[in-house]
Design an enzyme around this catalytic site. Structure first.
Site: not given
Ligand code: 4FV
Length: 231
Positions: A88, A115, A152, A167
């Site tokens: 994230p 985490e 794609r 697209d």
């Molecule tokens: C995520 C996202 C995501 C975070 C905690 C996996 C999670 C656990 N990955 N984009 N949004 N990953 O939420 O790529 O580690």
């Protein structure tokens, strides 16, 4: 293109890569996907392999340890590899980024869990990418989304080439509304312009429709697009 996906749940990937377009892309060797279990690179005590531990400084949850992650990455990394950590805290995945990644020879995708990954393991990572501003239960899903959207753009993966080119987001705006038979559905006809078969007129109408809905739903995309046009 070779893609190595590093995770704690290789089984998570059975399904999405075994049907339809991605299955065909693997069969025709356009896409060569390998699954790596990070736990295979963890120091073993008996038949237990420890991959996570509590966070220094306290706080909830567990953290993926740097050792098994780095060893797993190094087990597949080679000169032309591009290592992506899905998290994230990454830059948002876009069509443009998918197109860029589709030109790589070898992609290594690191799926987070718990985490997250110990920050020191990111020394083996070239870039961090997020699929969206929300938290998943594990990063495997993000890797599937990235592989699907990226594939794609690999020539030959989609039936007829121009499909990816038309697209949504290809021109930074939404795709136009689509219609097919029947011509009249529950009293709703298809737009006349599509019946008249004048391709220039249809292309103009489609761009106008795409632009109108983008303005309504994602006005920030228009700003970005005009910014790109004025650059
Ligand atoms: C995520 C996202 C995501 C975070 C905690 C996996 C999670 C656990 N990955 N984009 N949004 N990953 O939420 O790529 O580690």
């Amino acid at each position: 293109m070779r893609v190595d996906i590093l995770s704690l749940f290789p089984d998570y990937f059975s399904g999405p890569f075994d049907v339809s377009i991605l299955k065909r892309a693997r069969e025709s060797k356009l896409l060569d996907i390998h699954l790596v279990d990070i736990r295979d690179f963890a120091p073993r005590k008996g038949n237990y392999a420890k991959v996570d531990d509590r966070p220094y400084g306290g706080g909830p949850g567990m953290v993926l340890m740097p050792e098994p992650v780095c060893q797993a990455i190094r087990s597949v990394k080679r000169e032309k590899s591009h290592v992506v950590y899905l998290s994230p805290q990454g830059k948002k995945l876009t069509a443009a980024k998918c197109q860029e990644l589709s030109q790589k020879q070898h992609l290594v995708l690191l799926c987070g869990h718990y985490e997250g990954v110990d920050e020191r393991a990111l020394k083996e990572v070239d870039e961090e990418i997020s699929i969206g501003d929300y938290v998943l239960t594990n990063g495997c899903l993000a890797a599937i989304v990235l592989v699907d959207a990226m594939a794609r753009f690999i020539p030959g993966v989609l039936g007829h080439e121009e499909a990816a080119g038309q697209d949504s987001f290809q021109e930074g705006i939404f795709d136009a509304p689509h219609y097919t038979r029947p011509e009249m559905f529950e009293g709703i006809p298809i737009p006349d312009v599509l019946k008249r078969g004048n391709h220039a007129e249809i292309a103009k109408w489609r761009r106008k429709q795409g632009l109108a809905k983008t303005k309504r739903v994602r006005p920030e995309l228009i700003l970005k697009e005009t910014e790109n046009e004025t650059e």
